[in-house]
Design a protein around this motif. Structure first.
Motif, PDB file in Angstrom:
ATOM      1  N   MET A 189       1.713  28.311  12.115  1.00 19.78           N
ATOM      2  CA  MET A 189       3.002  28.021  11.476  1.00 19.78           C
ATOM      3  C   MET A 189       3.896  29.251  11.619  1.00 19.78           C
ATOM      4  N   PRO A 190       5.215  29.044  11.712  1.00 18.11           N
ATOM      5  CA  PRO A 190       6.119  30.196  11.748  1.00 18.11           C
ATOM      6  C   PRO A 190       5.996  31.012  10.456  1.00 18.11           C
ATOM      7  N   LEU A 191       6.235  32.319  10.587  1.00 19.56           N
ATOM      8  CA  LEU A 191       6.107  33.207   9.437  1.00 19.56           C
ATOM      9  C   LEU A 191       7.507  33.576   8.925  1.00 19.56           C
ATOM     10  N   PRO A 192       7.849  33.174   7.688  1.00 18.45           N
ATOM     11  CA  PRO A 192       9.166  33.533   7.168  1.00 18.45           C
ATOM     12  C   PRO A 192       9.177  35.000   6.732  1.00 18.45           C
ATOM     13  N   LEU A 193      10.178  35.757   7.146  1.00 21.07           N
ATOM     14  CA  LEU A 193      10.215  37.175   6.758  1.00 21.07           C
ATOM     15  C   LEU A 193      11.623  37.753   6.884  1.00 21.07           C
ATOM     16  N   THR A 194      11.796  38.912   6.267  1.00 21.38           N
ATOM     17  CA  THR A 194      13.064  39.629   6.346  1.00 21.38           C
ATOM     18  C   THR A 194      12.868  40.826   7.265  1.00 21.38           C
ATOM     19  N   ALA A 195      13.756  40.965   8.236  1.00 25.09           N
ATOM     20  CA  ALA A 195      13.584  42.037   9.220  1.00 25.09           C
ATOM     21  C   ALA A 195      14.879  42.822   9.374  1.00 25.09           C
ATOM     22  N   LYS A 196      14.740  44.103   9.739  1.00 25.29           N
ATOM     23  CA  LYS A 196      15.920  44.912  10.044  1.00 25.29           C
ATOM     24  C   LYS A 196      15.930  45.149  11.559  1.00 25.29           C
ATOM     25  N   VAL A 197      17.055  44.850  12.194  1.00 28.09           N
ATOM     26  CA  VAL A 197      17.145  44.947  13.652  1.00 28.09           C
ATOM     27  C   VAL A 197      17.277  46.420  14.073  1.00 28.09           C
TER      28      VAL A 197
END
Ligand SMILES: [Zn+2]
Length: 471
Positions: free
Chosen positions: A355-363
């Motif tokens: 399943m896709p993993l929901p997350l917060t990322a900084k580019v």
């Protein structure tokens, strides 16, 4: 001498849900094939060369039937136009599987044979992770395969396949072949020629080649992630003295069979959790861990997030994950822009087991190579620096990371979707661990749903008697 050149090369994991289509191949036709770096030996050849059609792709899933039929038609058209031919050299891989067709290389050669006729000699160069069949051996006149894994003798192998062909044409020899399928099929990671027992097995070939009556002796480990009847290890000899060839082939086959229990990983290995625990107890930085079940260069899907999930759960700091193939997430990073924070639903959509993993990322970094129309983003997710690519691709060289602003030496652990570490990463690694992570190219092959292999076949079957028999 009139010699045509062509071929088709890919490796197809039949457990992968992704079909290999035309866009996944690099296709060359006619003069474009004549690449001096790939075929430097053609320049010195005292023959008229007729380039036809060649396609190659990164290992993946089965080849879409329509793509294969289209490629074959183009190849045969160019071959027809080059007639009459004395020889045909085919630059192959040997582990292609086409939708609804188990023995794709066999079909390719049989079709070529119909065009060039019985008198034309056909020679092929192979990856040692190729699977053979009776039809392949019936239509080829000679074959030679890599003797190193990781493969560092690719040029030598192509050159040998071509020079054997020229020698046979010059001396008017129609070589004999001896093939012994050995009912053992292990992953490439268990049969690297840098370690035993494969190192000693392959070293023997150097003693067999010079025996009068033998032109080439090859050992094919086979391709383990193809659930097809032909899949197995093979001993193949090309030469002129059948009696000597049979004797040597049987010796090699028996040696291979006898060492079947010794094919191991030769590097520390274990589960994802064990891999992380191992890295955290090491003093050094720059520890490389293989996320082996999802290795795209073995046919893996390349979008699994099992490892990323584990790194986040363990709250690991200072780790790199290279990489995850996800077009939507890559585009989301580009849309957000450098230094921005973005919500991602990462990976896990191609491999239906995840399943896709929901997350917060900084580019952190955005790369665009116009030449390849390739987009790669680097994003920080808690303590993990994640490489996200719009296309399925490996990150197997130090330069792949440096180009993204990532110096592996600055990180505690670098998780790479690879099997055995390729020489360039091995050179800089301060420690190596092979994680037996899940995926369509799972190293623990007993976890995969095989149903079409000929049985018994080691290691799925362990207690059975076998003695070399010629095919
Ligand atoms: Zn290979």
């Amino acid at each position: 001498m009139r010699i045509a050149i062509g071929g088709i090369a890919t490796e197809c994991c039949t457990f992968s849900p992704i079909l290999s289509r035309e866009k996944d191949f690099v296709v060359q036709e006619l003069e474009d094939i004549l690449d001096d770096e790939r075929y430097p030996f053609l320049k010195e050849a005292e023959a008229e060369i007729f380039p036809t059609f060649r396609a190659r792709a990164l290992p993946g899933g089965q080849v879409e039937r329509a793509t294969y039929e289209n490629f074959k038609a183009r190849f045969l058209d160019h071959l027809q136009a080059a007639l009459p031919l004395d020889g045909l050299y085919l630059d192959m891989h040997g582990a292609m599987n086409v939708e609804g067709m188990d023995d794709a290389e066999g079909d390719w050669y049989a079709s070529a044979r119909k065009v060039v006729g019985q008198d034309c000699l056909i020679s092929a160069s192979y990856d040692l992770h190729g699977n053979l069949s009776e039809r392949i051996l019936q239509n080829l006149d000679m074959l030679t395969a890599y003797r190193t894994a990781p493969h560092v003798d690719t040029l030598e192998t192509r050159s040998k396949a071509f020079s054997m062909l020229v020698t046979c044409l010059e001396q008017n020899i129609r070589p004999e072949k001896v093939w012994i399928p050995v009912p053992v099929l292990v992953a490439g990671e268990r049969s690297s020629t840098e370690y035993e027992p494969a190192a000693s097995l392959y070293a023997k070939l150097g003693d067999v080649d010079p025996i009068p009556g033998i032109m080439d002796a090859s050992i094919l480990v086979g391709y383990v992630w193809a659930d097809e009847p032909r899949a197995t290890a093979s001993i193949v000899l090309t030469g002129t003295d059948r009696i000597v060839m049979e004797r040597e082939a049987k010796k090699l086959a028996l040696e291979y069979w006898k060492t079947r229990d010794e094919f191991g990983f030769s590097v520390p290995h274990g589960s994802i959790k064990e891999a992380i625990d191992w890295a955290l107890t090491q003093d050094n930085n720059c520890l490389f861990i293989s996320d082996s079940g999802d290795n795209p260069t073995a046919g893996g899907v390349g979008d699994r997030v099992d490892f990323l999930k584990a790194l986040l759960e363990h709250k690991v700091e200072n780790a790199v994950l290279g990489g995850i193939a996800d077009e939507t997430a890559t585009m989301a990073c580009y849309a957000a822009g450098l230094g921005e924070t973005v919500e991602l639903s990462l990976g896990g959509s191609l491999d239906k087991a995840t399943m896709p993993l929901p997350l917060t990322a900084k580019v952190l970094f955005l790369k665009e190579t116009s030449e390849l129309r390739e987009r790669i983003a680097v994003a920080q997710v808690e303590g993990v620096t994640v490489v996200i690519s719009h296309k399925r691709r490996p990150f197997h060289e130090e330069a792949d990371f440096l180009a993204l602003g990532i110096n592996p030496e600055d990180y505690k652990m670098i998780v790479v979707k690879v099997g055995y570490l390729v020489p360039d990463l091995k050179r800089i690694a301060k420690g190596i661990y092979l994680a037996l992570s899940p995926g369509v190219v799972d190293q623990a092959i007993e976890r995969l749903p095989y149903s079409r292999w000929q049985r018994p076949r080691f290691p799925l079957d362990k207690n059975f008697f076998w003695y070399p028999e010629l095919k």
